[in-house]
Motif scaffolding. Structure first.
Motif, PDB file in Angstrom:
ATOM      1  N   LEU A  99      39.871  43.263  37.954  1.00  0.00           N
ATOM      2  CA  LEU A  99      38.496  43.001  37.518  1.00  0.00           C
ATOM      3  C   LEU A  99      38.458  42.238  36.202  1.00  0.00           C
ATOM      4  CD1 LEU A  99      35.468  43.399  37.946  1.00  0.00           C
ATOM      5  CD2 LEU A  99      35.672  45.650  36.855  1.00  0.00           C
ATOM      6  N   GLY A 100      39.257  42.672  35.235  1.00  0.00           N
ATOM      7  CA  GLY A 100      39.262  41.996  33.936  1.00  0.00           C
ATOM      8  C   GLY A 100      39.760  40.567  34.015  1.00  0.00           C
ATOM      9  N   ALA A 101      40.852  40.348  34.745  1.00  0.00           N
ATOM     10  CA  ALA A 101      41.382  38.988  34.887  1.00  0.00           C
ATOM     11  C   ALA A 101      40.410  38.102  35.649  1.00  0.00           C
ATOM     12  CB  ALA A 101      42.737  39.035  35.600  1.00  0.00           C
ATOM     13  N   GLY A 102      39.734  38.674  36.656  1.00  0.00           N
ATOM     14  CA  GLY A 102      38.743  37.889  37.391  1.00  0.00           C
ATOM     15  C   GLY A 102      37.593  37.445  36.505  1.00  0.00           C
ATOM     16  N   GLN A 103      37.151  38.330  35.624  1.00  0.00           N
ATOM     17  CA  GLN A 103      36.088  37.956  34.699  1.00  0.00           C
ATOM     18  C   GLN A 103      36.529  36.834  33.766  1.00  0.00           C
ATOM     19  OE1 GLN A 103      35.280  41.894  33.039  1.00  0.00           O
ATOM     20  NE2 GLN A 103      33.242  41.823  33.937  1.00  0.00           N
ATOM     21  N   ALA A 104      37.741  36.924  33.261  1.00  0.00           N
ATOM     22  CA  ALA A 104      38.241  35.879  32.351  1.00  0.00           C
ATOM     23  C   ALA A 104      38.369  34.542  33.073  1.00  0.00           C
ATOM     24  CB  ALA A 104      39.587  36.310  31.775  1.00  0.00           C
ATOM     25  N   LEU A 105      38.891  34.558  34.288  1.00  0.00           N
ATOM     26  CA  LEU A 105      39.032  33.323  35.047  1.00  0.00           C
ATOM     27  C   LEU A 105      37.677  32.728  35.391  1.00  0.00           C
ATOM     28  CD1 LEU A 105      40.993  31.383  36.427  1.00  0.00           C
ATOM     29  CD2 LEU A 105      40.933  32.849  38.446  1.00  0.00           C
ATOM     30  N   ARG A 106      36.739  33.573  35.744  1.00  0.00           N
ATOM     31  CA  ARG A 106      35.385  33.094  36.054  1.00  0.00           C
ATOM     32  C   ARG A 106      34.738  32.462  34.828  1.00  0.00           C
ATOM     33  NH1 ARG A 106      30.237  33.408  34.417  1.00  0.00           N
ATOM     34  NH2 ARG A 106      31.047  35.127  33.179  1.00  0.00           N
ATOM     35  N   TYR A 107      34.983  33.037  33.669  1.00  0.00           N
ATOM     36  CA  TYR A 107      34.421  32.466  32.435  1.00  0.00           C
ATOM     37  C   TYR A 107      34.996  31.073  32.174  1.00  0.00           C
ATOM     38  CZ  TYR A 107      32.757  32.236  27.634  1.00  0.00           C
ATOM     39  OH  TYR A 107      32.116  31.859  26.472  1.00  0.00           O
ATOM     40  N   GLY A 108      36.277  30.884  32.468  1.00  0.00           N
ATOM     41  CA  GLY A 108      36.872  29.563  32.290  1.00  0.00           C
ATOM     42  C   GLY A 108      36.249  28.532  33.218  1.00  0.00           C
ATOM     43  N   VAL A 109      36.020  28.926  34.488  1.00  0.00           N
ATOM     44  CA  VAL A 109      35.369  27.999  35.425  1.00  0.00           C
ATOM     45  C   VAL A 109      33.958  27.682  34.960  1.00  0.00           C
ATOM     46  CG1 VAL A 109      34.566  27.721  37.798  1.00  0.00           C
ATOM     47  CG2 VAL A 109      36.779  28.788  37.354  1.00  0.00           C
ATOM     48  N   MET A 110      33.226  28.692  34.511  1.00  0.00           N
ATOM     49  CA  MET A 110      31.859  28.490  34.040  1.00  0.00           C
ATOM     50  C   MET A 110      31.814  27.493  32.879  1.00  0.00           C
ATOM     51  SD  MET A 110      29.332  31.266  32.221  1.00  0.00           S
ATOM     52  CE  MET A 110      30.369  31.202  30.738  1.00  0.00           C
ATOM     53  N   THR A 111      32.776  27.610  31.968  1.00  0.00           N
ATOM     54  CA  THR A 111      32.809  26.705  30.818  1.00  0.00           C
ATOM     55  C   THR A 111      33.129  25.273  31.239  1.00  0.00           C
ATOM     56  OG1 THR A 111      33.547  28.548  29.429  1.00  0.00           O
ATOM     57  CG2 THR A 111      33.835  26.329  28.551  1.00  0.00           C
ATOM     58  N   LEU A 112      34.024  25.122  32.215  1.00  0.00           N
ATOM     59  CA  LEU A 112      34.384  23.783  32.672  1.00  0.00           C
ATOM     60  C   LEU A 112      33.229  23.105  33.404  1.00  0.00           C
ATOM     61  CD1 LEU A 112      38.031  24.360  33.958  1.00  0.00           C
ATOM     62  CD2 LEU A 112      37.320  23.091  31.918  1.00  0.00           C
ATOM     63  N   VAL A 113      32.529  23.846  34.258  1.00  0.00           N
ATOM     64  CA  VAL A 113      31.429  23.244  35.021  1.00  0.00           C
ATOM     65  C   VAL A 113      30.213  23.010  34.128  1.00  0.00           C
ATOM     66  CG1 VAL A 113      29.874  23.579  36.971  1.00  0.00           C
ATOM     67  CG2 VAL A 113      32.269  24.275  37.155  1.00  0.00           C
ATOM     68  N   ALA A 114      29.912  23.977  33.254  1.00  0.00           N
ATOM     69  CA  ALA A 114      28.810  23.853  32.277  1.00  0.00           C
ATOM     70  C   ALA A 114      27.490  23.479  32.948  1.00  0.00           C
ATOM     71  CB  ALA A 114      29.184  22.830  31.194  1.00  0.00           C
ATOM     72  N   PHE A 132      27.044  28.645  36.232  1.00  0.00           N
ATOM     73  CA  PHE A 132      27.849  28.553  37.456  1.00  0.00           C
ATOM     74  C   PHE A 132      29.315  28.908  37.202  1.00  0.00           C
ATOM     75  CE2 PHE A 132      30.322  26.255  40.622  1.00  0.00           C
ATOM     76  CZ  PHE A 132      29.589  26.401  41.775  1.00  0.00           C
ATOM     77  N   PRO A 133      29.861  29.884  37.941  1.00  0.00           N
ATOM     78  CA  PRO A 133      29.202  30.816  38.871  1.00  0.00           C
ATOM     79  C   PRO A 133      28.601  32.000  38.136  1.00  0.00           C
ATOM     80  CG  PRO A 133      31.565  31.166  38.920  1.00  0.00           C
ATOM     81  CD  PRO A 133      31.332  30.028  37.974  1.00  0.00           C
ATOM     82  N   SER A 134      27.758  32.744  38.814  1.00  0.00           N
ATOM     83  CA  SER A 134      27.062  33.868  38.200  1.00  0.00           C
ATOM     84  C   SER A 134      28.038  34.976  37.807  1.00  0.00           C
ATOM     85  CB  SER A 134      26.028  34.429  39.178  1.00  0.00           C
ATOM     86  OG  SER A 134      25.524  35.671  38.732  1.00  0.00           O
ATOM     87  N   GLY A 135      27.960  35.398  36.549  1.00  0.00           N
ATOM     88  CA  GLY A 135      28.855  36.449  36.068  1.00  0.00           C
ATOM     89  C   GLY A 135      28.532  37.811  36.648  1.00  0.00           C
ATOM     90  N   HIS A 136      27.243  38.181  36.655  1.00  0.00           N
ATOM     91  CA  HIS A 136      26.850  39.470  37.236  1.00  0.00           C
ATOM     92  C   HIS A 136      27.264  39.544  38.709  1.00  0.00           C
ATOM     93  CE1 HIS A 136      24.465  39.820  33.610  1.00  0.00           C
ATOM     94  NE2 HIS A 136      24.035  41.028  33.971  1.00  0.00           N
ATOM     95  N   THR A 137      27.050  38.458  39.427  1.00  0.00           N
ATOM     96  CA  THR A 137      27.390  38.430  40.847  1.00  0.00           C
ATOM     97  C   THR A 137      28.887  38.594  41.060  1.00  0.00           C
ATOM     98  OG1 THR A 137      25.511  36.982  41.313  1.00  0.00           O
ATOM     99  CG2 THR A 137      27.270  37.059  42.951  1.00  0.00           C
ATOM    100  N   THR A 138      29.673  37.851  40.302  1.00  0.00           N
ATOM    101  CA  THR A 138      31.122  37.919  40.450  1.00  0.00           C
ATOM    102  C   THR A 138      31.648  39.302  40.106  1.00  0.00           C
ATOM    103  OG1 THR A 138      31.288  35.567  39.874  1.00  0.00           O
ATOM    104  CG2 THR A 138      33.298  36.887  39.738  1.00  0.00           C
ATOM    105  N   GLY A 191      29.583  32.779  43.103  1.00  0.00           N
ATOM    106  CA  GLY A 191      30.113  34.026  42.551  1.00  0.00           C
ATOM    107  C   GLY A 191      30.689  34.924  43.628  1.00  0.00           C
ATOM    108  N   TRP A 192      30.009  35.007  44.775  1.00  0.00           N
ATOM    109  CA  TRP A 192      30.547  35.790  45.899  1.00  0.00           C
ATOM    110  C   TRP A 192      31.851  35.198  46.406  1.00  0.00           C
ATOM    111  CZ3 TRP A 192      25.064  35.779  48.431  1.00  0.00           C
ATOM    112  CH2 TRP A 192      24.299  36.826  47.880  1.00  0.00           C
TER     113      TRP A 192
END
Length: 271
Positions: A99-114, A132-138, A191-192
C-alpha cells in the motif's frame, strides 16, 4: 492456491491493467489534460444532482479513502492471510509495504502527468495536488484488493460477502470523487487500473519468492488444509511375502484338518 498458478494469474492481471492504464494515460496526455467527453458529462450531472443528504453521504464515504482506514484494512488483510503469528506478521508487513509503495508510485505518476482538477467552483470537499490518477481511488482500491486477495487465499468462512463489501466500498470512494467535483471520471478509472496493476505486481512477487507456496497449507481451491504439519505416508511393507505366508499357513491348516477328519473316520470304522 499454488504458487505457480497464483503467479500466472497475478502476472496476467498486472499486464492487462498496466496496458489499459498506459493507454488511458496516453489519451489524457494527448489531450493536454483537458477533460474527455464523458468527464464533462458526469461532472455536469453531479453538479445538478446534489441534495444535502447525498452530499453528506458522499463526504463521509470519500473521507474513508485516505488516512488511517486503508492502512487498517491492509493490516487486517495481512492478519487474515497468515495462519501462524510469524506468517501474520510477515503478511501484515507485505500488505502495508504494498500500500505504501503504491501510494508513492502513484504520486510520482501524478506529478509527471500534472493534470488540472475540475473548476474550483464545482468542488464540494477539500482536495490538493494534481488530479491524475485519483489518490483516494487508488488507495482505497489497493486496500480493498489486498483484503479480497487475503479472503480468497484463506478461504475464510463468510469471505464472499466481505469481499463484495470491500469492493463496493472502493468503488463508492472513487465515484464520490467525481460526485464531489474534485476529480474527472478518467482520473478515477485510471486510479482503479493503477491499483489493479500494482496489486498484481505485488502478488506476483510474493508468489514467485523462494518457497513452494505464498502461504503454507493452502490448497488449490483456496481452502485451509489444517493447522498441523503435513503427514508423511509410511512406506508400504513387503506385502507379497506376508500374503504368500498367510496363504501357505491357511493351506497347511486346511490339510491338517482334513487329515484329522480322515483319521477319525478310520478309527470310527474300526470300532
Amino acid at each position: 492456491m499454488r504458487g505457480d498458478r497464483t503467479a500466472a494469474r497475478a502476472g496476467g492481471c498486472a499486464l492487462g491493467a498496466w496496458a489499459a492504464f498506459g493507454l488511458l494515460t496516453a489519451v489524457v496526455v494527448g489531450h493536454d489534460g483537458r477533460p474527455l467527453p464523458l468527464d464533462r458529462a458526469l461532472l455536469l450531472w453531479s453538479v445538478g444532482h446534489r441534495p444535502d443528504v447525498a452530499l453528506a453521504f458522499a463526504r463521509g464515504v470519500t473521507a474513508t479513502g485516505t488516512g488511517v482506514v486503508p492502512f487498517v484494512l491492509a493490516a487486517v488483510a495481512g492478519v487474515v492471510a497468515g495462519r501462524t503469528p510469524r506468517q501474520r506478521a510477515l503478511a501484515v508487513a507485505l500488505c502495508l509495504g504494498c500500500l505504501g509503495a503504491g501510494q508513492a508510485l502513484r504520486y510520482g505518476v501524478m506529478t509527471l502527468v500534472a493534470r488540472p482538477r475540475p473548476p474550483l467552483t464545482d468542488w464540494q470537499t477539500h482536495a490538493s495536488g494534481w488530479a491524475f490518477p485519483s489518490g483516494h481511488t487508488t488507495t482505497s482500491a489497493l486496500a480493498a484488493g489486498l483484503l479480497i486477495v487475503a479472503l480468497r487465499v484463506r478461504g475464510a468462512r463468510g469471505g464472499a460477502p466481505l469481499a463484495v463489501a470491500a469492493g463496493a466500498w472502493a468503488a463508492l470512494v472513487g465515484l464520490t470523487r467525481v460526485y464531489l467535483g474534485v476529480h474527472w471520471f478518467s482520473d478515477v478509472v485510471d486510479g482503479w487500473l493503477f491499483a489493479a496493476g500494482w496489486l498484481g505486481v505485488c502478488l506476483y512477487a510474493v508468489a514467485r519468492r523462494p518457497g513452494a507456496e505464498p502461504f503454507h497449507g493452502v490448497t488449490a481451491a483456496g481452502g485451509d488444509t489444517g493447522s498441523g504439519p503435513p503427514r508423511t505416508p509410511r512406506p508400504p511393507g513387503p506385502a507379497q511375502p506376508r500374503t504368500a505366508g498367510t496363504a501357505q499357513h491357511r493351506t497347511a491348516g486346511a490339510a491338517q484338518v482334513r487329515t484329522m477328519g480322515a483319521a477319525q473316520g478310520r478309527t470310527a470304522g474300526t470300532a
